[in-house]
Design a protein around this motif. Structure first.
Motif, mmCIF file in Angstrom:
data_model
loop_
_atom_site.group_PDB
_atom_site.id
_atom_site.type_symbol
_atom_site.label_atom_id
_atom_site.label_comp_id
_atom_site.label_asym_id
_atom_site.label_seq_id
_atom_site.Cartn_x
_atom_site.Cartn_y
_atom_site.Cartn_z
ATOM 1 N N ALA A 73 12.295 2.774 14.707
ATOM 2 C CA ALA A 73 13.165 1.624 14.413
ATOM 3 C C ALA A 73 13.811 1.876 13.100
ATOM 4 C CB ALA A 73 12.240 0.542 14.485
ATOM 5 N N ALA A 74 12.717 2.391 12.216
ATOM 6 C CA ALA A 74 13.640 2.642 10.779
ATOM 7 C C ALA A 74 12.623 3.945 10.333
ATOM 8 C CB ALA A 74 13.238 1.496 9.715
ATOM 9 N N PRO A 75 13.290 4.615 9.415
ATOM 10 C CA PRO A 75 12.627 5.748 8.616
ATOM 11 C C PRO A 75 11.603 5.265 7.755
ATOM 12 C CG PRO A 75 14.684 5.767 7.702
ATOM 13 C CD PRO A 75 14.657 4.528 8.797
ATOM 14 N N PRO A 76 10.391 5.974 7.543
ATOM 15 C CA PRO A 76 9.534 5.559 6.525
ATOM 16 C C PRO A 76 9.934 6.180 5.223
ATOM 17 C CG PRO A 76 8.554 7.542 7.698
ATOM 18 C CD PRO A 76 10.215 6.995 8.553
ATOM 19 N N ALA A 106 6.906 13.579 -0.189
ATOM 20 C CA ALA A 106 7.191 12.522 -0.752
ATOM 21 C C ALA A 106 5.934 11.571 -0.776
ATOM 22 C CB ALA A 106 8.045 11.768 0.216
ATOM 23 N N ARG A 107 4.624 12.248 -0.725
ATOM 24 C CA ARG A 107 3.473 11.481 -0.711
ATOM 25 C C ARG A 107 3.345 10.258 0.072
ATOM 26 N NH1 ARG A 107 0.514 14.497 -4.631
ATOM 27 N NH2 ARG A 107 1.782 15.664 -6.293
ATOM 28 N N THR A 108 3.924 10.246 1.229
ATOM 29 C CA THR A 108 4.058 9.154 2.033
ATOM 30 C C THR A 108 2.764 9.186 2.694
ATOM 31 O OG1 THR A 108 6.490 9.197 2.128
ATOM 32 C CG2 THR A 108 4.909 7.914 3.841
ATOM 33 N N ARG A 109 1.839 8.231 2.676
ATOM 34 C CA ARG A 109 0.494 8.364 3.271
ATOM 35 C C ARG A 109 0.752 7.933 4.765
ATOM 36 N NH1 ARG A 109 -4.383 6.670 0.237
ATOM 37 N NH2 ARG A 109 -4.948 5.717 2.164
ATOM 38 N N GLN A 110 0.101 8.709 5.573
ATOM 39 C CA GLN A 110 0.491 8.889 7.158
ATOM 40 C C GLN A 110 -0.838 9.049 7.883
ATOM 41 O OE1 GLN A 110 2.389 12.425 8.459
ATOM 42 N NE2 GLN A 110 2.562 12.688 6.242
ATOM 43 N N HIS A 111 -1.043 8.679 8.902
ATOM 44 C CA HIS A 111 -2.073 8.942 9.947
ATOM 45 C C HIS A 111 -1.213 9.437 11.360
ATOM 46 C CE1 HIS A 111 -5.829 9.034 11.870
ATOM 47 N NE2 HIS A 111 -5.446 8.064 12.693
ATOM 48 N N ARG A 112 -1.984 10.025 12.212
ATOM 49 C CA ARG A 112 -1.463 10.537 13.423
ATOM 50 C C ARG A 112 -2.579 9.893 14.479
ATOM 51 N NH1 ARG A 112 0.711 13.880 10.403
ATOM 52 N NH2 ARG A 112 2.973 14.854 10.683
ATOM 53 N N GLU A 113 -1.952 9.106 15.511
ATOM 54 C CA GLU A 113 -2.840 8.689 16.454
ATOM 55 C C GLU A 113 -2.469 9.373 17.751
ATOM 56 O OE1 GLU A 113 -2.095 4.445 16.687
ATOM 57 O OE2 GLU A 113 -2.340 4.207 14.690
ATOM 58 N N VAL A 114 -3.168 10.309 18.343
ATOM 59 C CA VAL A 114 -2.760 11.088 19.315
ATOM 60 C C VAL A 114 -3.036 10.056 20.681
ATOM 61 C CG1 VAL A 114 -3.743 13.031 20.825
ATOM 62 C CG2 VAL A 114 -3.823 13.184 18.391
ATOM 63 N N ALA A 144 1.638 6.838 12.033
ATOM 64 C CA ALA A 144 1.638 5.453 11.388
ATOM 65 C C ALA A 144 1.583 5.706 9.776
ATOM 66 C CB ALA A 144 0.412 4.709 11.837
ATOM 67 N N CYS A 145 2.790 5.143 9.121
ATOM 68 C CA CYS A 145 2.702 5.282 7.586
ATOM 69 C C CYS A 145 2.281 3.999 7.094
ATOM 70 C CB CYS A 145 4.246 5.516 7.445
ATOM 71 S SG CYS A 145 4.735 7.077 7.961
ATOM 72 N N ASP A 146 1.744 4.259 5.886
ATOM 73 C CA ASP A 146 1.140 2.826 4.869
ATOM 74 C C ASP A 146 2.169 1.945 4.913
ATOM 75 O OD1 ASP A 146 -1.468 3.962 4.991
ATOM 76 O OD2 ASP A 146 -1.432 4.502 2.821
ATOM 77 N N ASP A 147 3.426 2.434 4.875
ATOM 78 C CA ASP A 147 4.726 1.196 4.621
ATOM 79 C C ASP A 147 4.779 0.350 5.970
ATOM 80 O OD1 ASP A 147 6.117 2.745 6.268
ATOM 81 O OD2 ASP A 147 7.500 3.277 4.647
ATOM 82 N N GLY A 148 3.937 0.770 7.004
ATOM 83 C CA GLY A 148 4.196 -0.228 8.208
ATOM 84 C C GLY A 148 4.798 0.554 9.275
ATOM 85 N N VAL A 149 5.883 1.520 8.990
ATOM 86 C CA VAL A 149 6.618 2.295 9.980
ATOM 87 C C VAL A 149 5.853 3.186 10.907
ATOM 88 C CG1 VAL A 149 8.471 3.862 9.906
ATOM 89 C CG2 VAL A 149 8.601 2.054 8.429
ATOM 90 N N ARG A 150 6.042 3.225 11.967
ATOM 91 C CA ARG A 150 5.340 3.983 13.021
ATOM 92 C C ARG A 150 6.566 4.769 13.776
ATOM 93 N NH1 ARG A 150 0.445 2.456 14.800
ATOM 94 N NH2 ARG A 150 0.805 2.855 17.065
ATOM 95 N N LEU A 151 6.368 5.919 14.096
ATOM 96 C CA LEU A 151 6.978 6.870 14.767
ATOM 97 C C LEU A 151 6.432 7.400 16.021
ATOM 98 C CD1 LEU A 151 7.461 7.628 11.604
ATOM 99 C CD2 LEU A 151 9.461 8.438 12.200
#
Length: 166
Positions: free
Chosen positions: A75-78, A98-106, A131-138
């Motif tokens: 919906a929006a870039p992280p 960019a040191r964007t904290r992220q986690h992948r959910e398989v 899933a990024c710490d800023d709430g953005v999901r891709l």
């Protein structure tokens, strides 16, 4: 390991192929939520009318040989990634830089069909959410070229069951 890992598939794929990979964006456009697979809508928590961007790309070797075909919905870039179609860095690498904290959910992995191949060759796929710490999901669906990544042994059984959106 590539399919089950909840880490960067690009890093694992580069290690497997022993070369760096870059992104070639084939298309990037606004789409309606109604055009997305239900599993992507659910994974991203989208509602009817929400803005969504569809990005189709390939990870390619320095010689231009495709290693994977990728479909990304967001919906929006992280933070840490512009979302620009002209950015040739793999998404996970750009977020890490960019040191964007992220986690992948398989969400799923297995065998599907390599896109655009007239022979309908089985290929391995992986479907996940970043899933990024800023709430953005891709939402990401990657299909791996069968010359580089062997499909799971039960590819004959799963070839028609895997996501076919790419």
């Amino acid at each position: 390991m590539l399919l089950a890992s909840d880490g960067s598939t690009t890093v694992l794929l580069e290690a497997l192929l022993e070369c760096p990979l870059v992104v070639l964006v084939e298309s990037q456009q606004d789409v309606s939520v109604e055009e997305l697979p239900d599993r992507a809508v659910t994974a991203l928590g989208l509602a009817p009318g929400d803005p969504v961007i569809e990005r189709r790309s390939a990870l390619v070797t320095p010689d231009g040989v495709p290693a994977s075909m990728n479909l990304v919905f967001f919906a929006a870039p992280p933070s840490g990634w512009s979302g620009s179609a002209s950015d040739t860095a793999p998404l996970g690498k750009r977020l890490r830089e960019a040191r964007t904290r992220q986690h992948r959910e398989v969400l799923s992995f297995g065998a599907s069909r390599w896109p655009g191949d007239d022979s309908g060759r089985p290929c391995a796929y992986k479907e996940y959410v970043i899933a990024c710490d800023d709430g953005v999901r891709l939402y990401v669906l990657e299909k791996f070229h069968p010359d580089h990544v062997e499909p799971p042994a039960d590819a004959g059984l799963l070839a028609t069951a895997g996501p076919d959106a790419v």
